[in-house]
Design a protein around this motif. Structure first.
Motif, PDB file in Angstrom:
ATOM      1  N   SER A   4      24.948   0.777  14.807  1.00  0.00           N
ATOM      2  CA  SER A   4      23.909   1.559  15.489  1.00  0.00           C
ATOM      3  C   SER A   4      22.601   0.786  15.569  1.00  0.00           C
ATOM      4  CB  SER A   4      23.660   2.888  14.761  1.00  0.00           C
ATOM      5  OG  SER A   4      22.596   3.614  15.369  1.00  0.00           O
ATOM      6  N   TYR A   5      22.013   0.796  16.754  1.00  0.00           N
ATOM      7  CA  TYR A   5      20.663   0.286  16.987  1.00  0.00           C
ATOM      8  C   TYR A   5      19.769   1.509  17.067  1.00  0.00           C
ATOM      9  CZ  TYR A   5      23.199  -3.890  18.502  1.00  0.00           C
ATOM     10  OH  TYR A   5      24.022  -4.983  18.553  1.00  0.00           O
ATOM     11  N   HIS A   6      18.652   1.516  16.359  1.00  0.00           N
ATOM     12  CA  HIS A   6      17.807   2.715  16.380  1.00  0.00           C
ATOM     13  C   HIS A   6      16.421   2.430  15.838  1.00  0.00           C
ATOM     14  CE1 HIS A   6      20.367   2.445  12.770  1.00  0.00           C
ATOM     15  NE2 HIS A   6      19.207   2.585  12.137  1.00  0.00           N
ATOM     16  N   ASP A  64      26.279   2.138  19.219  1.00  0.00           N
ATOM     17  CA  ASP A  64      25.392   3.278  19.494  1.00  0.00           C
ATOM     18  C   ASP A  64      23.988   2.775  19.849  1.00  0.00           C
ATOM     19  OD1 ASP A  64      23.479   5.380  18.899  1.00  0.00           O
ATOM     20  OD2 ASP A  64      25.019   6.415  17.734  1.00  0.00           O
ATOM     21  N   ILE A  65      23.598   2.910  21.143  1.00  0.00           N
ATOM     22  CA  ILE A  65      22.278   2.446  21.568  1.00  0.00           C
ATOM     23  C   ILE A  65      21.281   3.587  21.785  1.00  0.00           C
ATOM     24  CG2 ILE A  65      23.126   0.254  22.506  1.00  0.00           C
ATOM     25  CD1 ILE A  65      22.799   1.458  25.335  1.00  0.00           C
ATOM     26  N   ASP A  66      21.651   4.792  21.374  1.00  0.00           N
ATOM     27  CA  ASP A  66      20.693   5.900  21.313  1.00  0.00           C
ATOM     28  C   ASP A  66      19.553   5.469  20.383  1.00  0.00           C
ATOM     29  OD1 ASP A  66      21.101   9.291  21.572  1.00  0.00           O
ATOM     30  OD2 ASP A  66      19.664   8.568  20.080  1.00  0.00           O
ATOM     31  N   HIS A 104      18.190   7.126  18.184  1.00  0.00           N
ATOM     32  CA  HIS A 104      18.400   7.699  16.852  1.00  0.00           C
ATOM     33  C   HIS A 104      19.618   7.072  16.166  1.00  0.00           C
ATOM     34  CE1 HIS A 104      16.124  10.865  19.069  1.00  0.00           C
ATOM     35  NE2 HIS A 104      15.464  10.950  17.907  1.00  0.00           N
ATOM     36  N   HIS A 105      19.598   7.091  14.857  1.00  0.00           N
ATOM     37  CA  HIS A 105      20.722   6.547  14.081  1.00  0.00           C
ATOM     38  C   HIS A 105      21.981   7.408  14.283  1.00  0.00           C
ATOM     39  CE1 HIS A 105      22.825   5.975   9.981  1.00  0.00           C
ATOM     40  NE2 HIS A 105      23.134   4.957  10.767  1.00  0.00           N
ATOM     41  N   GLY A 106      23.120   6.767  14.477  1.00  0.00           N
ATOM     42  CA  GLY A 106      24.381   7.498  14.640  1.00  0.00           C
ATOM     43  C   GLY A 106      24.966   7.927  13.305  1.00  0.00           C
TER      44      GLY A 106
HETATM   45 CA    CA Z   1      21.525   4.405  17.746  1.00  0.00          CA
END
Ligand code: CA
Ligand code: VJV
Ligand code: ZN
Length: 396
Positions: A200-202, A177-179, A181-183
């Motif tokens: 997740s990256y956030h 997840d590169i959004d 925000h945290h997934g």
């Molecule tokens: Ca993310």
């Protein structure tokens, strides 16, 4: 027959629904489904439809959605209309909806939910039936939705539904997840299983940034007998991260997860709010670095199924350019930097920063004020070490 062999490319399928793009969350709400129309127009203007299979999907059914969500919540979502708002106002809170909030009740909301979820489910099914190696749904990726409530612009968690589908045929799925925000919704749904690893990256700042979860020590249940221990991984970041730092971190951590967890399918959430110039996010990423993540996962997903989905992204022209570029990476095409001359909505791609009349210099760059970079080498190294440490408990 003529002795010329075409290199075996990837079979790519593109899942969309025009009606999903026409819904409105309400005046000045940051989530703008028409960014999907912009994306699709750009994809079509470059001719990418000739390199993939295009599917217009049907809305998901109640039973399909109930594979993850509670029936109570779905009943409420399907029945509530904007003008009933006051009557059932109390239930708003229970289900995470409300006027002026992140998840407003708007006209056609239920229809919108069924359409973007249907597209993710279809995409997963297309992978399962081996019709595609890579399936794309830019309208999905709504990673905050919980089993019984809406959260952060997300009503139905299409990602969880798609992963559940994949789990019917493969033992292990990696979710990346590169959004910005945290997934959290996806992490929570698979918190107690070792069949799904979430990464997740956030941006992480529990005081000021939504949703406030996703610290580096949030790695699964602390009860080590629980199979989910060490299968939720988080890479918490600050404002201003740049292309080189992000690419290096992404390659190290994602590469290590793929190697150690050895999944048969990968789901990549490509939220475009991690780009520079986003209305909500404050990273400094260019389209090049964002696309690098897609390309990296594609290159590492030989013989694995790959589902590529959207997510956040609040500066529509940048979202469209990034997702079009990423569509081209999936099919293995190289696009001209120059925008096609006859693209509909051409005005929308004009850069306000460049005085309103100029096109962006090219597909990989975003011209905008840069945010102060709050990362030093030591911090980034500690994040890599943290992932390596967790992966010591994972072997497949
Ligand atoms: Ca993310
Ligand atoms: O920060 C929050 C929560 C609040 C309470 C609700 N108010 C409206 C905002 C502050 C604490 N929510 C975040 C949610 C971000 C969701 C991101 C979704 C995704 O990208 O990860 C995946 C699709 C937030 N940040 C900014 C806003 N909400 C925001 C909401 C609005 C708004 C302006 C900003 C809602 C309506 C309107 N303006 C008119
Ligand atoms: Zn986001």
């Amino acid at each position: 027959a003529n002795g010329i062999e075409r290199p075996k490319g990837y079979n790519v399928s593109f899942h969309f629904n025009s009606k999903a793009e026409q819904h409105h969350f309400g005046q000045s709400h940051p989530m703008k489904p028409w960014r999907l129309t912009l994306t699709k127009q750009l994809v079509l203007s470059y001719g990418l439809q000739f390199a993939m299979d295009i599917f217009e999907t049907l809305p998901a059914t109640m039973d399909q959605l109930a594979a993850f969500h509670s029936r109570d919540y779905l009943e409420y979502l399907s029945r509530i209309t904007p003008d009933q708002s006051e009557v059932i106002a109390n239930n708003f809170k229970i289900f995470g909806l409300g006027p002026e909030g992140d998840c407003p009740v708007f006209d056609g909301m239920w229809d919108y939910c069924r359409l973007y979820s249907g597209a993710s489910i279809d995409a997963a099914r297309n992978l399962i039936s081996n019709q595609a190696d890579i399936a794309i749904n830019w309208s999905g990726g709504l990673h905050h939705a919980m089993k019984k409530w809406a959260s952060g612009f997300c009503y139905i968690n299409d990602i969880v539904l798609a992963i559940q589908q994949l789990l019917t045929v493969v033992p292990r799925v990696l979710y990346v997840d590169i959004d910005i925000h945290h997934g959290d919704g996806v992490q929570h749904a698979f918190w107690s299983t070792d069949r799904v690893m979430t990464l997740s990256y956030h941006k992480f700042d529990p005081e000021t940034f939504f949703p406030g979860t996703g610290g580096k020590d949030e790695t699964g249940p602390k009860n080590l007998v629980n199979p989910g221990a060490h299968y939720s991984l988080n890479v918490p970041l600050h404002d201003g991260i740049d292309d080189a730092q992000y690419e290096d971190l992404f390659d190290h951590c994602t590469g290590a997860c793929i190697e150690k967890f050895n999944p048969q399918a990968i789901v990549l959430q490509c939220g475009a709010d991690s780009l520079g110039g986003d209305r909500l996010g404050k990273f400094n990423l260019n389209i090049k670095a964002h696309g690098h993540c897609v390309d990296f996962v594609k290159r590492r997903s030989h013989n694995r199924r790959l589902l590529v989905i959207g997510g956040g992204g609040y500066t529509p022209r940048n979202v469209a350019r990034a997702w079009c570029h990423e569509t081209s990476l999936c099919v293995g095409a190289t696009l001209r930097n120059q925008l096609p001359a006859h693209i509909p909505y051409r005005q929308a791609f004009m850069s306000a920063e460049n005085g309103g009349g100029e096109l962006y210099p090219n597909l990989s760059h975003i011209t905008t004020r840069r945010h102060e970079n709050k990362h030093d080498k030591g911090y980034l190294e500690s994040l890599k070490k943290n992932i390596d440490e967790q992966l010591k408990y994972v072997e497949n």
